[in-house]
Design a protein around this motif. Structure first.
Motif, short mmCIF file in Angstrom:
data_model
loop_
_atom_site.label_atom_id
_atom_site.label_comp_id
_atom_site.label_asym_id
_atom_site.label_seq_id
_atom_site.Cartn_x
_atom_site.Cartn_y
_atom_site.Cartn_z
N GLN A 90 60.86 -50.82 33.42
CA GLN A 90 59.99 -52.13 32.86
C GLN A 90 60.49 -52.55 31.67
O GLN A 90 60.98 -51.64 30.79
CB GLN A 90 58.71 -51.67 32.78
N ALA A 91 60.61 -53.84 31.49
CA ALA A 91 61.19 -54.46 30.19
C ALA A 91 60.45 -55.61 29.65
O ALA A 91 60.06 -56.31 30.63
CB ALA A 91 62.64 -54.74 30.01
N ASP A 92 59.93 -55.58 28.66
CA ASP A 92 59.10 -56.78 28.23
C ASP A 92 59.68 -57.63 27.06
O ASP A 92 60.58 -57.08 26.40
CB ASP A 92 57.86 -56.22 27.23
N GLN A 93 59.67 -58.79 27.36
CA GLN A 93 60.24 -59.85 26.24
C GLN A 93 59.02 -60.45 25.56
O GLN A 93 58.18 -61.43 26.04
CB GLN A 93 60.89 -60.92 26.93
N ILE A 94 58.50 -59.95 24.24
CA ILE A 94 57.49 -60.27 23.67
C ILE A 94 57.46 -61.21 22.59
O ILE A 94 58.60 -61.61 22.35
CB ILE A 94 56.62 -59.14 23.09
N GLN A 95 56.39 -61.83 22.09
CA GLN A 95 56.55 -62.76 21.17
C GLN A 95 56.77 -62.27 19.70
O GLN A 95 56.73 -61.34 19.58
CB GLN A 95 54.95 -63.33 21.03
N HIS A 96 57.54 -63.25 19.18
CA HIS A 96 58.07 -63.07 17.70
C HIS A 96 57.83 -64.32 16.88
O HIS A 96 57.71 -65.56 17.61
CB HIS A 96 59.81 -63.03 17.86
N TYR A 97 57.55 -63.96 15.76
CA TYR A 97 57.06 -65.15 14.75
C TYR A 97 57.82 -64.82 13.60
O TYR A 97 58.00 -63.62 13.02
CB TYR A 97 55.58 -64.97 14.64
N TYR A 98 58.19 -66.12 12.99
CA TYR A 98 59.11 -65.90 11.70
C TYR A 98 58.19 -66.91 10.84
O TYR A 98 58.06 -68.16 11.18
CB TYR A 98 60.64 -66.30 12.05
N ILE A 99 58.13 -66.63 9.42
CA ILE A 99 57.43 -67.29 8.55
C ILE A 99 58.33 -67.25 7.18
O ILE A 99 58.86 -66.13 6.79
CB ILE A 99 55.83 -66.92 8.10
N THR A 100 58.69 -68.24 6.71
CA THR A 100 59.72 -68.60 5.61
C THR A 100 59.23 -69.32 4.73
O THR A 100 58.66 -70.32 4.91
CB THR A 100 61.14 -68.92 6.17
N THR A 101 59.48 -69.15 3.36
CA THR A 101 59.17 -70.08 2.27
C THR A 101 60.23 -69.80 1.08
O THR A 101 60.69 -68.37 0.90
CB THR A 101 57.77 -69.95 1.87
N GLY A 102 60.27 -70.86 0.08
CA GLY A 102 61.08 -70.46 -0.91
C GLY A 102 61.08 -71.41 -1.59
O GLY A 102 60.64 -72.90 -1.34
N THR A 103 61.44 -71.48 -3.19
CA THR A 103 61.36 -72.56 -4.29
C THR A 103 62.33 -72.41 -5.21
O THR A 103 62.99 -71.44 -5.11
CB THR A 103 59.90 -72.47 -4.74
N ILE A 104 62.47 -73.28 -6.03
CA ILE A 104 63.50 -73.17 -7.19
C ILE A 104 62.86 -73.64 -8.45
O ILE A 104 62.05 -74.49 -8.36
CB ILE A 104 64.63 -74.12 -6.70
N PHE A 105 63.25 -72.86 -9.44
CA PHE A 105 62.80 -73.20 -10.74
C PHE A 105 63.95 -73.51 -11.78
O PHE A 105 65.09 -72.92 -11.63
CB PHE A 105 61.86 -72.08 -11.45
N ASP A 106 63.62 -74.52 -12.63
CA ASP A 106 64.91 -74.78 -13.72
C ASP A 106 64.40 -73.67 -14.70
O ASP A 106 63.35 -73.85 -15.44
CB ASP A 106 64.72 -75.99 -14.05
N ILE A 107 65.47 -72.84 -15.27
CA ILE A 107 65.35 -72.13 -16.23
C ILE A 107 65.77 -72.45 -17.52
O ILE A 107 65.23 -72.45 -18.68
CB ILE A 107 65.83 -70.55 -16.09
N SER A 108 66.93 -73.36 -17.48
CA SER A 108 67.70 -74.08 -18.53
C SER A 108 68.41 -74.88 -17.80
O SER A 108 68.42 -74.98 -16.56
CB SER A 108 68.24 -73.04 -19.31
N PRO A 109 68.90 -75.82 -18.64
CA PRO A 109 69.79 -77.03 -17.82
C PRO A 109 70.96 -76.39 -17.14
O PRO A 109 71.34 -77.12 -16.15
CB PRO A 109 70.34 -77.79 -19.19
#
Length: 204
Positions: A90-109
């Motif tokens: 028996q072999a199962d192909q089960i559900q996968h979920y991927y959640i991704t997020t990201g951002t960017i900040f200016d520390i200096s010029p």
């Protein structure tokens, strides 16, 4: 695309949202006879086809992105009844979920900071996390570190050679018992962005 005024100065913020769907068929074939075993239970061959599909949504601005995707939405099961010529499997192909997020900040010029995260969820398995932190220096040099739960710590360096070409190197340090036999792995990355000219209409 949606263009909205930014909260800082007179800059404009470009917002993009998208959705994707895909479908496919998995083909599985098992040939027990090629194992070369004398046991009569391993002398037959089996094959089957299972359809599946996935979906994802993605939202981004010039400072932030987030997305959710699942490449497998159907819990397919491959199973035989077992007989005198083949064992029960028996072999199962089960559900996968991927959640991704990201951002960017200016520390200096000249310095920007980009944290990001990826969450991997699989039914019946522990939830996995990828935490990433990258610093961009003078729009040319990326320095980063990444932690992958149950797996590794990664060190990253990338060079933005020009507006289209980026070259990178990463060193992977495993945190599992594999470190007894593996001192780490090396990865070299090459990214080239194609730019196609297109006409623009500028209104008054």
């Amino acid at each position: 695309y949606e263009i909205m005024p930014s909260l800082v100065g007179s800059e404009m913020c470009i917002r993009d949202s998208s959705m994707g769907l895909h479908g496919g068929v998995s083909s599985t074939e098992v040939n027990y006879a090629e194992l070369g075993l004398s046991d009569s239970n391993f002398q037959s061959a089996e094959s089957n086809f299972k359809p599946n599909f996935g979906a994802g949504i993605y939202y981004s601005t010039d400072r932030f992105y987030a997305g959710v995707a699942s490449p497998y939405l159907i819990n397919n099961r491959t199973k035989n009844d077992g007989n005198t010529l083949s064992p029960q499997i028996q072999a199962d192909q089960i559900q996968h979920y991927y959640i991704t997020t990201g951002t960017i900040f200016d520390i200096s010029p000249l310095v920007k900071f980009k944290p990001s995260m990826l969450v991997k969820i699989v039914t019946g398995a522990p939830i996995e996390f990828d935490f990433n932190a990258n610093v961009l220096l003078d729009e040319k040099l990326w320095l980063g570190v990444s932690y992958r739960s149950f797996d590794s710590i990664d060190l990253l360096i990338e060079f933005q050679l020009n507006t289209q070409l980026r070259l990178g190197y990463a060193y992977d340090i495993t945190t599992t018992d594999l470190r007894k036999v593996n001192s780490g792995s090396h990865e070299i990355m090459l990214n080239y962005r194609f730019v196609f000219s297109k006409s623009k209409i500028i209104t008054p």
